[in-house]
Motif scaffolding. Structure first.
Motif, PDB file in Angstrom:
ATOM      1  N   GLY A   1       0.670  -1.204  -0.361  1.00 22.89           N
ATOM      2  CA  GLY A   1      -0.012  -0.584   0.330  1.00 22.89           C
ATOM      3  C   GLY A   1       0.932   1.299   0.360  1.00 22.89           C
ATOM      4  N   ASN A   2       1.772   1.259  -0.135  1.00 22.98           N
ATOM      5  CA  ASN A   2       2.832   1.766  -0.319  1.00 22.98           C
ATOM      6  C   ASN A   2       2.767   2.818  -1.229  1.00 22.98           C
ATOM      7  N   VAL A   3       2.681   4.498  -1.432  1.00 24.70           N
ATOM      8  CA  VAL A   3       2.773   5.303  -2.719  1.00 24.70           C
ATOM      9  C   VAL A   3       4.026   5.846  -2.946  1.00 24.70           C
ATOM     10  N   ILE A   4       3.866   5.021  -4.532  1.00 23.51           N
ATOM     11  CA  ILE A   4       5.037   5.436  -5.062  1.00 23.51           C
ATOM     12  C   ILE A   4       5.102   6.719  -6.055  1.00 23.51           C
ATOM     13  N   THR A   5       5.207   7.880  -5.739  1.00 20.58           N
ATOM     14  CA  THR A   5       5.293   8.860  -6.528  1.00 20.58           C
ATOM     15  C   THR A   5       6.380   9.088  -7.978  1.00 20.58           C
TER      16      THR A   5
ATOM     17  N   GLU B   1       8.837   8.287  -1.962  1.00 23.87           N
ATOM     18  CA  GLU B   1       7.775   6.980  -1.677  1.00 23.87           C
ATOM     19  C   GLU B   1       7.067   7.585  -0.251  1.00 23.87           C
ATOM     20  N   LEU B   2       5.271   7.725  -0.030  1.00 24.30           N
ATOM     21  CA  LEU B   2       4.582   7.966   0.582  1.00 24.30           C
ATOM     22  C   LEU B   2       4.946   6.696   0.984  1.00 24.30           C
ATOM     23  N   ALA B   3       4.905   6.345   2.014  1.00 22.63           N
ATOM     24  CA  ALA B   3       4.710   4.898   3.003  1.00 22.63           C
ATOM     25  C   ALA B   3       3.923   5.143   4.587  1.00 22.63           C
ATOM     26  N   ILE B   4       3.413   3.872   5.421  1.00 16.36           N
ATOM     27  CA  ILE B   4       3.637   3.504   6.651  1.00 16.36           C
ATOM     28  C   ILE B   4       4.146   3.135   6.753  1.00 16.36           C
ATOM     29  N   TYR B   5       4.685   3.200   8.362  1.00 14.78           N
ATOM     30  CA  TYR B   5       5.676   2.169   8.707  1.00 14.78           C
ATOM     31  C   TYR B   5       5.026   1.270   9.152  1.00 14.78           C
ATOM     32  N   ARG B   6       5.816  -0.133   9.016  1.00 12.70           N
ATOM     33  CA  ARG B   6       5.088  -1.338   8.607  1.00 12.70           C
ATOM     34  C   ARG B   6       3.553  -1.631   8.803  1.00 12.70           C
ATOM     35  N   SER B   7       3.268  -1.179   7.377  1.00 20.08           N
ATOM     36  CA  SER B   7       2.020  -0.909   6.685  1.00 20.08           C
ATOM     37  C   SER B   7       1.715  -2.325   5.921  1.00 20.08           C
ATOM     38  N   ASN B   8       0.489  -2.914   7.003  1.00 23.33           N
ATOM     39  CA  ASN B   8       0.146  -4.286   6.570  1.00 23.33           C
ATOM     40  C   ASN B   8      -1.226  -3.965   6.058  1.00 23.33           C
ATOM     41  N   LEU B   9      -1.671  -3.578   4.541  1.00 19.69           N
ATOM     42  CA  LEU B   9      -3.054  -3.894   4.155  1.00 19.69           C
ATOM     43  C   LEU B   9      -4.458  -4.670   4.932  1.00 19.69           C
ATOM     44  N   ASP B  10      -4.350  -6.132   5.517  1.00 20.16           N
ATOM     45  CA  ASP B  10      -4.807  -6.519   6.052  1.00 20.16           C
ATOM     46  C   ASP B  10      -5.360  -6.051   7.464  1.00 20.16           C
ATOM     47  N   THR B  11      -4.266  -5.313   8.451  1.00 20.23           N
ATOM     48  CA  THR B  11      -3.844  -4.682   9.609  1.00 20.23           C
ATOM     49  C   THR B  11      -4.502  -3.711   9.673  1.00 20.23           C
ATOM     50  N   VAL B  12      -3.445  -2.451   9.780  1.00 21.19           N
ATOM     51  CA  VAL B  12      -3.010  -1.286  10.169  1.00 21.19           C
ATOM     52  C   VAL B  12      -3.230  -0.356   8.760  1.00 21.19           C
ATOM     53  N   GLY B  13      -3.093  -1.334   7.826  1.00 21.65           N
ATOM     54  CA  GLY B  13      -3.352  -0.458   6.199  1.00 21.65           C
ATOM     55  C   GLY B  13      -2.077   0.093   5.626  1.00 21.65           C
ATOM     56  N   GLY B  14      -2.198   0.555   4.694  1.00 17.98           N
ATOM     57  CA  GLY B  14      -1.120   1.537   4.231  1.00 17.98           C
ATOM     58  C   GLY B  14      -1.430   2.836   3.696  1.00 17.98           C
TER      59      GLY B  14
END
Length: 286
Positions: free
Chosen positions: A179-183, A244-257
């Motif tokens: 779920g990381n967003v790459i520009t 890249e805009l990211a969420i640390y330790r992202s997981n689309l099934d838990t914390v999200g991305g």
């Protein structure tokens, strides 16, 4: 041993990938076939370009890359084969080669012209495979096509700058499995335009004033534990050297991305504004 790679939006449910591999092995039993991906979003040319740019260099020189995304032949969407950076690409001329060829000029480009000898509604199988196998055998590109001097460009792949050279206007190019967003904003462009100035990155209502070099650098503040940082936003230059805009330790099934938590999607605008005032502290997502 020779290599042929496959990059498509075919998915793996249907017979398409298996049929293409079978056709290649029928022509060249000794060849190595490597799947780069078959999970490109349907007809997404910019996503294809990003994936291809960041994977082809890992293969030996002389590798032939078959690209089957938006590959149906038409007057506007011709088929090309080209040599670039000691690699060969067999693909539609729909702009997907833009990202690679913006940095490395092709040595030779031909418009494939063997279609009149092949009746096909599946050009990747019937045309691209024939061309790729011909190249692997050492065939000259001009035998299977008419040499051309240019290829289609995708304007949206290239970010813009304003007249004052204090702002980069880019956008979301790709969203990865986390779920990381790459520009489309490269580290080189950031450095060339920014010239060491302070900055603010804006994406919808979210802002960033610091760029990290790796994900876990966000945990360097001793006031927080690693677990407390899970789900926090950050900006960094990824291994491909794109912002890249990211969420640390992202997981689309838990914390999200980043795509879900920041509400960012393909083609959304991302801007970097450079200023000459003291830099602000990095803002942590609550």
């Amino acid at each position: 041993m020779p290599f042929i790679t496959l990059t498509t939006d075919f998915g793996t449910k249907d017979h398409f990938v298996g049929a293409v591999k079978g056709a290649i092995f029928s022509e060249l039993p000794e060849v190595n076939i490597v799947d780069i991906t078959h999970e490109v979003s349907p007809f997404n040319i910019t996503e294809t370009a990003y994936i291809l740019k960041n994977s082809y260099k890992s293969f030996p020189k002389g590798t032939v890359h078959i690209v089957g995304v938006d590959s149906e032949l038409s007057v506007e969407n011709k088929h090309i084969a080209l040599e670039l950076d000691n690699h060969f690409f067999v693909c539609p001329d729909n702009g997907l080669i833009s990202m690679i060829a913006s940095e490395v000029k092709p040595t030779k480009i031909v418009e494939i012209n063997i279609h009149d000898r092949i009746e096909s509604s599946f050009p990747v199988l019937d045309v691209f495979v024939q061309v790729a196998c011909f190249i692997v055998r050492g065939g000259n590109l001009t035998v299977i096509g008419k040499e051309v001097q240019d290829f289609k460009k995708i304007i949206e792949i290239q970010p813009k700058t304003n007249q004052q050279q204090d702002q980069i206007i880019g956008g979301v190019l790709y969203i990865d499995n986390y779920g990381n967003v790459i520009t489309n904003i490269s580290k080189k462009m950031f450095q060339d335009i920014g010239k060491g100035r302070n900055f603010t990155i804006s994406a919808k209502k979210h802002t960033f004033t610091k760029v990290f070099s790796k994900y876990n650098e966000v945990t360097s503040n001793s006031a927080y534990s690693n677990q407390q940082y899970e789900g926090h936003k950050l900006a960094l230059f990824n291994s491909a050297e794109y912002l890249e805009l990211a969420i640390y330790r992202s997981n689309l099934d838990t914390v999200g991305g980043a795509s879900s938590l920041l509400g960012l999607a393909y083609r959304d605008v991302v801007t970097i504004t450079f200023v000459n005032t003291p830099n602000q502290e990095f803002t942590i997502l609550n």
